[in-house]
Design a protein around this motif. Structure first.
Motif, PDB file in Angstrom:
ATOM      1  N   SER A  84       0.663  -1.311   0.044  1.00 33.59           N
ATOM      2  CA  SER A  84      -0.200   0.081  -0.079  1.00 33.59           C
ATOM      3  C   SER A  84       0.847   1.235  -0.003  1.00 33.59           C
ATOM      4  CB  SER A  84      -0.893   0.076   1.242  1.00 33.59           C
ATOM      5  OG  SER A  84      -1.755   0.984   1.007  1.00 33.59           O
ATOM      6  N   VAL A  85       0.525   2.132  -0.798  1.00 35.46           N
ATOM      7  CA  VAL A  85       1.484   3.175  -1.135  1.00 35.46           C
ATOM      8  C   VAL A  85       0.878   4.564  -0.666  1.00 35.46           C
ATOM      9  CG1 VAL A  85       2.890   4.532  -2.935  1.00 35.46           C
ATOM     10  CG2 VAL A  85       2.759   2.063  -2.967  1.00 35.46           C
ATOM     11  N   THR A  86       1.385   5.399  -0.094  1.00 30.00           N
ATOM     12  CA  THR A  86       1.237   6.542   0.438  1.00 30.00           C
ATOM     13  C   THR A  86       1.780   7.916   0.502  1.00 30.00           C
ATOM     14  OG1 THR A  86      -0.620   7.610   1.910  1.00 30.00           O
ATOM     15  CG2 THR A  86       0.802   6.006   2.937  1.00 30.00           C
ATOM     16  N   GLN A  87       1.158   8.777   0.587  1.00 27.48           N
ATOM     17  CA  GLN A  87       2.000  10.157   1.015  1.00 27.48           C
ATOM     18  C   GLN A  87       1.558  10.818   2.427  1.00 27.48           C
ATOM     19  OE1 GLN A  87       3.024  12.910  -2.455  1.00 27.48           O
ATOM     20  NE2 GLN A  87       1.364  11.857  -3.337  1.00 27.48           N
ATOM     21  N   GLY A  88       0.470  10.142   2.834  1.00 23.71           N
ATOM     22  CA  GLY A  88      -0.064  10.267   4.047  1.00 23.71           C
ATOM     23  C   GLY A  88      -1.032   8.824   4.763  1.00 23.71           C
ATOM     24  N   PRO A  89      -2.307   9.142   4.839  1.00 18.54           N
ATOM     25  CA  PRO A  89      -2.844   8.070   5.613  1.00 18.54           C
ATOM     26  C   PRO A  89      -2.700   6.763   4.813  1.00 18.54           C
ATOM     27  CG  PRO A  89      -4.447   9.011   4.218  1.00 18.54           C
ATOM     28  CD  PRO A  89      -3.111   9.937   4.333  1.00 18.54           C
ATOM     29  N   LEU A  90      -2.646   5.588   5.651  1.00 19.43           N
ATOM     30  CA  LEU A  90      -2.489   3.975   5.113  1.00 19.43           C
ATOM     31  C   LEU A  90      -4.033   3.477   4.650  1.00 19.43           C
ATOM     32  CD1 LEU A  90      -1.015   1.322   4.789  1.00 19.43           C
ATOM     33  CD2 LEU A  90      -1.242   1.069   7.096  1.00 19.43           C
ATOM     34  N   LEU A  91      -3.946   3.152   3.492  1.00 17.91           N
ATOM     35  CA  LEU A  91      -5.172   2.611   3.139  1.00 17.91           C
ATOM     36  C   LEU A  91      -4.807   1.037   3.165  1.00 17.91           C
ATOM     37  CD1 LEU A  91      -5.958   4.734  -0.187  1.00 17.91           C
ATOM     38  CD2 LEU A  91      -6.551   5.074   2.196  1.00 17.91           C
ATOM     39  N   LYS A  92      -6.113   0.351   3.861  1.00 19.86           N
ATOM     40  CA  LYS A  92      -6.005  -1.138   3.564  1.00 19.86           C
ATOM     41  C   LYS A  92      -7.295  -1.413   2.934  1.00 19.86           C
ATOM     42  CE  LYS A  92      -4.201  -0.710   8.217  1.00 19.86           C
ATOM     43  NZ  LYS A  92      -4.573  -0.642   9.687  1.00 19.86           N
ATOM     44  N   LEU A  93      -7.326  -2.776   2.355  1.00 22.09           N
ATOM     45  CA  LEU A  93      -8.370  -3.102   1.383  1.00 22.09           C
ATOM     46  C   LEU A  93      -8.444  -4.812   1.860  1.00 22.09           C
ATOM     47  CD1 LEU A  93     -10.463  -2.740  -0.768  1.00 22.09           C
ATOM     48  CD2 LEU A  93      -8.580  -3.059  -2.216  1.00 22.09           C
ATOM     49  N   TYR A  94      -9.858  -4.973   2.013  1.00 24.54           N
ATOM     50  CA  TYR A  94     -10.342  -6.481   2.250  1.00 24.54           C
ATOM     51  C   TYR A  94     -11.500  -6.832   1.387  1.00 24.54           C
ATOM     52  CZ  TYR A  94      -7.874  -5.495   6.723  1.00 24.54           C
ATOM     53  OH  TYR A  94      -6.956  -4.699   7.616  1.00 24.54           O
ATOM     54  N   ALA A  95     -11.555  -7.880   0.951  1.00 21.45           N
ATOM     55  CA  ALA A  95     -12.745  -8.496   0.317  1.00 21.45           C
ATOM     56  C   ALA A  95     -13.328  -9.849   1.123  1.00 21.45           C
ATOM     57  CB  ALA A  95     -12.330  -8.948  -1.218  1.00 21.45           C
ATOM     58  N   ARG A  96     -14.536  -9.708   1.391  1.00 20.54           N
ATOM     59  CA  ARG A  96     -15.193 -10.657   2.294  1.00 20.54           C
ATOM     60  C   ARG A  96     -16.278 -11.367   1.524  1.00 20.54           C
ATOM     61  NH1 ARG A  96     -14.181  -6.735   6.576  1.00 20.54           N
ATOM     62  NH2 ARG A  96     -12.576  -7.867   7.666  1.00 20.54           N
ATOM     63  N   GLU A  97     -16.026 -12.584   1.393  1.00 20.73           N
ATOM     64  CA  GLU A  97     -17.105 -13.156   0.691  1.00 20.73           C
ATOM     65  C   GLU A  97     -18.361 -13.289   1.480  1.00 20.73           C
ATOM     66  OE1 GLU A  97     -16.438 -17.691  -1.575  1.00 20.73           O
ATOM     67  OE2 GLU A  97     -15.681 -17.197   0.576  1.00 20.73           O
ATOM     68  N   THR A  98     -19.588 -13.200   0.674  1.00 24.00           N
ATOM     69  CA  THR A  98     -20.801 -13.329   1.469  1.00 24.00           C
ATOM     70  C   THR A  98     -21.648 -14.400   1.058  1.00 24.00           C
ATOM     71  OG1 THR A  98     -22.034 -11.680   0.212  1.00 24.00           O
ATOM     72  CG2 THR A  98     -20.737 -10.998   2.080  1.00 24.00           C
ATOM     73  N   GLY A  99     -22.491 -14.867   1.556  1.00 24.59           N
ATOM     74  CA  GLY A  99     -23.483 -15.772   1.052  1.00 24.59           C
ATOM     75  C   GLY A  99     -23.216 -17.371   1.081  1.00 24.59           C
ATOM     76  N   ARG A 100     -22.066 -17.463   1.732  1.00 28.37           N
ATOM     77  CA  ARG A 100     -21.785 -18.796   1.877  1.00 28.37           C
ATOM     78  C   ARG A 100     -21.670 -19.193   3.409  1.00 28.37           C
ATOM     79  NH1 ARG A 100     -17.045 -21.259  -1.885  1.00 28.37           N
ATOM     80  NH2 ARG A 100     -18.656 -22.109  -3.330  1.00 28.37           N
ATOM     81  N   GLU A 101     -21.274 -20.542   3.595  1.00 26.88           N
ATOM     82  CA  GLU A 101     -21.250 -21.022   5.182  1.00 26.88           C
ATOM     83  C   GLU A 101     -19.874 -20.890   5.596  1.00 26.88           C
ATOM     84  OE1 GLU A 101     -21.999 -24.963   5.796  1.00 26.88           O
ATOM     85  OE2 GLU A 101     -23.839 -25.045   4.672  1.00 26.88           O
ATOM     86  N   GLU A 102     -19.036 -20.797   5.116  1.00 29.47           N
ATOM     87  CA  GLU A 102     -17.692 -20.143   5.662  1.00 29.47           C
ATOM     88  C   GLU A 102     -17.116 -19.312   4.688  1.00 29.47           C
ATOM     89  OE1 GLU A 102     -14.484 -22.988   6.742  1.00 29.47           O
ATOM     90  OE2 GLU A 102     -15.959 -24.504   7.091  1.00 29.47           O
ATOM     91  N   ASN A 103     -17.380 -17.993   4.905  1.00 27.55           N
ATOM     92  CA  ASN A 103     -16.823 -16.997   4.197  1.00 27.55           C
ATOM     93  C   ASN A 103     -15.509 -16.563   4.307  1.00 27.55           C
ATOM     94  OD1 ASN A 103     -19.377 -16.519   3.236  1.00 27.55           O
ATOM     95  ND2 ASN A 103     -20.034 -15.478   4.991  1.00 27.55           N
ATOM     96  N   ARG A 104     -14.499 -16.343   3.351  1.00 28.91           N
ATOM     97  CA  ARG A 104     -13.276 -16.313   3.529  1.00 28.91           C
ATOM     98  C   ARG A 104     -12.987 -14.623   3.357  1.00 28.91           C
ATOM     99  NH1 ARG A 104     -11.670 -19.921  -1.261  1.00 28.91           N
ATOM    100  NH2 ARG A 104     -13.752 -19.185  -1.902  1.00 28.91           N
TER     101      ARG A 104
END
Lengths: 365, 160
Positions: A240-260
């Motif tokens: 993650s590249v920045t000149q100020g605040p740190l950006l983080k990004l997550y993708a969560r699976e939905t609609g399944r029994e075990e969401n990764r």
């Protein structure tokens, strides 16, 4: 799984090539800038490495071994190994770069293109990338932001667009920043980018948080992180590249029994036919390296961008927050976060994450 | 102090030689304690303004996008073209250092215990070494470089 984000400067020079400062002077300045690690990437030599451990211990900062292959046809950053025995730039012609990269890999190092669109010869010999690359997949990364105030430079804007083009062509290549640090003089308007590398917390052994962190940082200049972990983070695109605040990004699976959950650099496989979808969360952390920058008194634009266009946009105040969307991801092969605003009077792209890659369909066996 | 001259050469180069590597292979004798390399080239700067403008124009046209070119033609940062020659050193086993810097006069010392920044200190094995002059940029019509390598022997070596 927790990721620790390590603040790195990945492109520096010292008196061992053409810079005016010693490694010790640069490391002192880097600590002032609240950096965790710096990569020493002198032009075509590794002689500065001899002082690495001494400076690490004295200044309390990690130093990653690297060099900048400074050739007539392009500049290539290498990290993690002395590549000079298997990859000699003096024997590498404009059509031989694949062999050069193979030699760098054989040495155990990473290879990344530096400032691909900086003006070339005779103004700056080799600064513009003119090598013919046969195997793009072999490249480990590309420096899309080079120098201070990187977002203001046309050659960086072009590099960023070029990176996007490569992503759209299906190449999963990490993008980093590099100050190309030659001296510590900076104009007051200049802003500096930092490349955060994501290391798995359990892998960062023996490093406690909070007050103990400060204490152990004095004892352990590398802050519980090893060189191979940082190289692995670049290889995986946990960047993650920045000149100020740190950006983080997550993708969560939905609609399944075990969401990764998938993080930056990972491949999120979704199967819409089985009811699985992705929900995306961007976190903007305004607490990092706070003495170094300010975005107060303005509204910022935070975007989620994908190969098929904008996924989501928010106008946000300059404070830490998380933003979530369950937008339709049809046709998106990759997603990244971008933050736009004005820093020191210079408006533009202030931060970006590397990608989460998206693959649709079931994993048929 | 330096008892032997191992290499003493003067070469004239022209813009046709840019991007050439000139390899000088020379013998380092047994019992060598220290090597001293003197390297100098001249001129450094291109003084011919018309030529400079032409070369900058060509580079801008080649490397920059059309809408940025007009301003770039007269960018003061660009209008200081210079020759850039760098030296690198290899011992019989491989890489011993490089001086990637713009100075037109350089003295490089390599010995077992110390070395000029850019170079690796360590034993100086006898055998064929290489000094490469890499011609990164030659913008002046003519450029001349002088290259000399001298060796200092281990004390007492000549007394048997």
């Amino acid at each position: 799984m927790t990721i620790r984000w390590v603040a790195c400067e990945l492109h520096t020079h010292t008196v061992h090539s053409d810079a005016s400062h010693t490694l010790d002077e640069m490391a002192t300045a880097a600590r002032e800038l609240e950096l965790d690690w710096i990569a020493l990437t002198d032009h075509n030599t590794v002689s500065g490495w001899a002082f690495k451990e001494q400076v690490e211990a004295k200044r309390g900062i990690g130093i990653l071994s690297g060099l900048e292959w400074t050739t007539f046809y392009g500049h290539m950053l290498t990290l993690g190994a002395n590549v000079l025995h298997h990859a000699d730039w003096r024997f590498t012609g404009p059509d031989d770069i694949d062999e050069g990269i193979a030699g760098i890999h054989k040495s155990g190092g990473l290879a990344g293109i530096a400032h691909p669109f900086r003006i070339g010869s005779p103004i700056c010999t080799g600064c513009y990338w003119e090598f013919t690359i046969g195997k793009w997949k072999a490249l480990d990364y590309i420096e899309v932001w080079n120098g201070p105030s990187p977002h203001m430079k046309a050659f960086n804007q072009r590099a960023y667009l070029f990176w996007t083009e490569l992503l759209n062509r299906g190449l999963r290549i990490p993008a980093v920043s590099g100050r190309d640090w030659h001296h510590s003089l900076l104009s007051s308007e200049a802003t500096l980018a930092v490349t955060y590398l994501g290391v798995h917390e359990e892998a960062a052994a023996g490093y406690a948080g909070g007050g103990a962190a400060l204490e152990s940082a004095v004892q352990d200049p590398r802050k519980g992180v090893s060189e191979p972990q940082l190289l692995e983070a670049i290889r995986l695109g946990a960047v993650s590249v920045t000149q100020g605040p740190l950006l983080k990004l997550y993708a969560r699976e939905t609609g399944r029994e075990e969401n990764r959950t998938f993080g930056i650099g990972e491949v999120a496989r979704v199967d819409p036919s089985a009811g699985s979808r992705l929900s995306l969360t961007v976190e903007a952390d305004f607490e990092v390296r706070k003495r170094q920058w300010s975005l107060e008194g303005q509204e910022l634009k935070l975007c989620l961008v994908g190969s098929a266009g904008i996924v989501a946009e928010w106008i946000v105040p300059p404070v830490s927050a998380a933003f979530k969307t369950c937008s339709d991801m049809t046709g998106q092969r990759w997603i990244r976060a971008e933050l736009y605003g004005t820093m020191n009077g210079q408006a533009g792209l202030l931060a970006f994450t590397n990608c989460i890659y998206v693959e649709e369909g079931s994993l048929t066996l | 102090m330096y008892s032997k001259t191992l290499l003493d050469i003067s070469s004239r180069i022209t813009p046709a030689d840019r991007h050439v590597h000139l390899v000088h292979r020379f013998l380092v004798p047994r019992n060598t304690r220290q090597l001293r390399i003197d390297f100098a080239y001249s001129p450094k700067l291109l003084q011919d303004e018309a030529r400079q403008n032409t070369l900058v124009r060509q580079a801008v046209d080649r490397y920059m996008e059309p809408e940025l070119r007009e301003v770039a033609y007269t960018d003061p940062d660009y209008l200081v073209l210079q020759n850039l020659l760098t030296v690198s050193l290899d011992d019989p086993a491989g890489f011993r250092g490089a001086a990637h810097r713009a100075n037109k006069e350089q003295i490089i010392i390599v010995s077992e215990s110390t070395a000029t920044p850019g170079f690796l200190a360590g034993p100086l094995p006898a055998g064929l070494w290489e000094l490469t002059v890499s011609l990164h940029e030659v913008v002046t019509d003519k450029c001349q470089f002088e290259l000399q390598v001298q060796a200092a022997e281990t004390e007492g070596a000549d007394g048997l």
